[in-house]
Design a protein around this motif. Structure first.
Motif, PDB file in Angstrom:
ATOM      1  N   THR A 158     -29.328 108.432 105.909  1.00 43.49           N
ATOM      2  CA  THR A 158     -28.860 109.660 105.276  1.00 43.49           C
ATOM      3  C   THR A 158     -29.030 109.545 103.760  1.00 43.49           C
ATOM      4  O   THR A 158     -28.528 108.600 103.140  1.00 43.49           O
ATOM      5  N   TYR A 159     -29.738 110.496 103.163  1.00 44.37           N
ATOM      6  CA  TYR A 159     -29.989 110.503 101.723  1.00 44.37           C
ATOM      7  C   TYR A 159     -29.074 111.543 101.069  1.00 44.37           C
ATOM      8  O   TYR A 159     -29.077 112.718 101.456  1.00 44.37           O
ATOM      9  N   VAL A 160     -28.289 111.088 100.086  1.00 41.47           N
ATOM     10  CA  VAL A 160     -27.302 111.955  99.449  1.00 41.47           C
ATOM     11  C   VAL A 160     -27.602 112.056  97.949  1.00 41.47           C
ATOM     12  O   VAL A 160     -28.260 111.182  97.374  1.00 41.47           O
ATOM     13  N   PRO A 161     -27.120 113.136  97.294  1.00 36.77           N
ATOM     14  CA  PRO A 161     -27.336 113.283  95.840  1.00 36.77           C
ATOM     15  C   PRO A 161     -26.569 112.209  95.069  1.00 36.77           C
ATOM     16  O   PRO A 161     -25.340 112.144  95.137  1.00 36.77           O
ATOM     17  N   ILE A 162     -27.292 111.378  94.346  1.00 33.92           N
ATOM     18  CA  ILE A 162     -26.679 110.209  93.721  1.00 33.92           C
ATOM     19  C   ILE A 162     -25.697 110.588  92.619  1.00 33.92           C
ATOM     20  O   ILE A 162     -24.665 109.938  92.438  1.00 33.92           O
ATOM     21  N   ARG A 163     -25.993 111.640  91.852  1.00 31.93           N
ATOM     22  CA  ARG A 163     -25.074 112.019  90.779  1.00 31.93           C
ATOM     23  C   ARG A 163     -23.747 112.503  91.349  1.00 31.93           C
ATOM     24  O   ARG A 163     -22.672 112.136  90.861  1.00 31.93           O
ATOM     25  N   PHE A 164     -23.811 113.315  92.395  1.00 28.82           N
ATOM     26  CA  PHE A 164     -22.597 113.833  93.020  1.00 28.82           C
ATOM     27  C   PHE A 164     -21.722 112.689  93.529  1.00 28.82           C
ATOM     28  O   PHE A 164     -20.514 112.646  93.289  1.00 28.82           O
ATOM     29  N   ILE A 165     -22.332 111.742  94.239  1.00 24.88           N
ATOM     30  CA  ILE A 165     -21.577 110.618  94.793  1.00 24.88           C
ATOM     31  C   ILE A 165     -21.017 109.740  93.673  1.00 24.88           C
ATOM     32  O   ILE A 165     -19.833 109.391  93.656  1.00 24.88           O
ATOM     33  N   SER A 166     -21.862 109.382  92.724  1.00 22.46           N
ATOM     34  CA  SER A 166     -21.451 108.447  91.669  1.00 22.46           C
ATOM     35  C   SER A 166     -20.338 109.014  90.807  1.00 22.46           C
ATOM     36  O   SER A 166     -19.353 108.329  90.503  1.00 22.46           O
ATOM     37  N   GLU A 167     -20.477 110.270  90.394  1.00 25.91           N
ATOM     38  CA  GLU A 167     -19.470 110.854  89.515  1.00 25.91           C
ATOM     39  C   GLU A 167     -18.130 111.011  90.215  1.00 25.91           C
ATOM     40  O   GLU A 167     -17.077 110.878  89.584  1.00 25.91           O
ATOM     41  N   ASN A 168     -18.152 111.255  91.519  1.00 27.51           N
ATOM     42  CA  ASN A 168     -16.896 111.357  92.248  1.00 27.51           C
ATOM     43  C   ASN A 168     -16.282 109.989  92.534  1.00 27.51           C
ATOM     44  O   ASN A 168     -15.126 109.900  92.946  1.00 27.51           O
ATOM     45  N   LEU A 169     -17.051 108.931  92.326  1.00 25.22           N
ATOM     46  CA  LEU A 169     -16.525 107.570  92.424  1.00 25.22           C
ATOM     47  C   LEU A 169     -16.167 107.021  91.042  1.00 25.22           C
ATOM     48  O   LEU A 169     -15.906 105.834  90.884  1.00 25.22           O
TER      49      LEU A 169
END
Length: 473
Positions: free
Chosen positions: A57-68
């Motif tokens: 599964t490929y996810v948007p890296i900015r969305f994931i990183s910023e929410n972490l």
């Protein structure tokens, strides 16, 4: 630590598209996915889609990183994604702050301002000088008077604003100051000097806390073992210079290298009993710190009356300027080790990325500026490095042309400067603690191992702490 769970809604295809990989391209079907961060559902914005390819599964890296809680930067030049810890928003203590900008070789700008919940409630210049002209005292030269008015516009601009967001606006003074003085416009005003002095003040911490401020807020870092040097400058000259040693954050020695006020040298005075008594009071503050953890004990000096109980003439411990000692000590800690212990971990101190631009810093000791540096950074790489000032015991190393010993020593310092060019400032600066490995020639009885490289390191760290002086064009 934040955790996230992605739940796939099977069969809910949003759209089709083409994805590119290093080996070519392939078709994918974007899916609707639910994201949960610590149990809280969040969704990507806009067209930040999710797709599955060959079981991954490929996810948007900015969305994931910023929410972490991470910061994401795209480095287009190197085609790299940089994911770093997001810097916490700084909040400054309420109270009065003082800072200075020193150049060629005198103090040019001194500022004092007050903060309440990070808002500037007052801002004034304690010192403003250039090429022997005192802008604060000038009463006849209309050009100087008007230039002072331009600087006042910069100061007034900050009042009522959050210092964290407004200070950088001074990099473009032409937008703030619109009037022209002789041939000088707002665009030619040296906003970088005001920024540098203000950041110096913020780095030193509150000079005089407000009555309601919590004075027991400790310093949070752990400091390397070794010798530290710092200074407090006001009124156009160095007033306080300190030197101390730390071992596991414990102060093992603390002394004043310089202590002066209104032309009175407190360290050399032998006749004036009031000055001698005041020096003894300052020594009590210094002795109080010895044997204690610097991170918890330094703030105690905000209440010197509790530490110093004797009275000298009309001066009591309560009237002692503990803020000056705190400011000089904080300056030393900000600059890092002047001289590490033989087994000290001096190479682990610089761990951040710096903005591209021009930096300026100084090392002040003995009542005057000894070293001034200017350098440029691009992606943390030093692209140029020069010594703007180099002086010791009244001898100007930069202007000297006849004394071959001084000329040779200047060349040794130039070797240290040239060593940094082309290297990452984060990795190379600490190597100057061992100048004998960089400077190999001998001048008279002076070798590379005896050169005072700690002064260059201190001035450079001062520049980095102050931030960009001006942005490269």
């Amino acid at each position: 630590m934040k955790r996230f769970i992605a739940g796939l809604l099977i069969g809910a295809s949003l759209m089709s598209g083409v994805a590119y990989a290093s080996g070519g391209k392939f078709e994918v079907a974007f899916q609707a996915v639910q994201f949960y961060f610590d149990g809280v559902q969040k969704s990507p914005m806009g067209n930040q889609g999710v797709f599955i390819h060959q079981g991954t599964t490929y996810v948007p890296i900015r969305f994931i990183s910023e929410n972490l809680g991470k910061e994401v930067i795209w480095d287009g030049k190197n085609k790299a994604v940089l994911i770093n810890e997001k810097l916490k928003e700084i909040s400054y203590q309420d109270g009065t702050y003082r800072g200075a900008y020193v150049d060629s070789p005198m103090m040019q700008v001194g500022v004092e301002f007050k903060l309440e919940s990070n808002i500037v409630t007052a801002f004034s210049f304690k010192h403003l000088e250039y090429k022997g002209k005192d802008y604060l005292k000038e009463e006849e030269d209309q050009t100087i008077i008007d230039l002072k008015a331009q600087y006042d516009e910069l100061a007034n601009y900050l009042i009522g604003k959050d210092i964290r967001g407004s200070l950088a606006d001074l990099y473009k003074p032409g937008i703030i100051v619109t009037n022209t003085v002789d041939t000088f416009t707002g665009a030619t005003l040296r906003g970088g000097k005001v920024i540098s002095a203000t950041r110096d003040a913020l780095n030193r911490g509150v000079y005089k806390p407000s009555a309601t401020e919590n004075l027991n807020q400790p310093l949070l870092e752990s400091y390397g073992d070794g010798t530290y040097r710092g200074t407090y400058i006001d009124g156009g000259y160095q007033q306080v210079g300190v030197e101390f040693k730390l071992e596991s954050n414990i102060v093992t020695a603390f002394s004043f290298k310089h202590l002066e006020y209104k032309g009175k040298d407190y360290l050399k005075e032998k006749e004036d009993q009031t000055i001698i008594g005041l020096k003894a009071q300052y020594d009590e503050l210094a002795n109080y710190l010895i044997g204690k953890d610097i991170r918890g004990s330094l703030a105690d000096l905000y209440k010197p009356g509790i530490i110093v109980t004797n009275t000298v003439d009309t001066f009591t411990g309560a009237t002692l300027r503990g803020g000056k000692v705190i400011s000089a000590t904080r300056d030393a800690l900000n600059r890092g080790l002047y001289k590490p212990e033989a087994n000290g971990q001096s190479g682990l101190e610089i761990v951040k990325n710096y903005e591209d631009g021009i930096y300026r810093g100084a090392y002040v000791d003995g009542g005057y500026r000894q070293v001034g540096v200017e350098f440029k950074l691009e992606n943390n790489i030093v692209t140029s490095f020069s010594l703007k000032h180099l002086e010791y015991k009244g001898i100007n190393y930069i202007n000297e042309k006849e004394n071959q010993t001084i000329v040779g020593l200047r060349e040794q310092y130039d070797q240290l400067a040239n060593y940094l060019i082309g290297k990452d400032i984060q990795e190379s600066l600490m190597n100057l603690y061992k100048p004998g490995e960089i400077v190999t020639n001998q001048v008279d009885t002076f070798t590379g191992a005896t050169i005072r490289s700690g002064k260059i390191i201190s001035a450079t760290r001062d520049a980095l702490n102050r931030g960009v002086y001006s942005y490269s064009k």
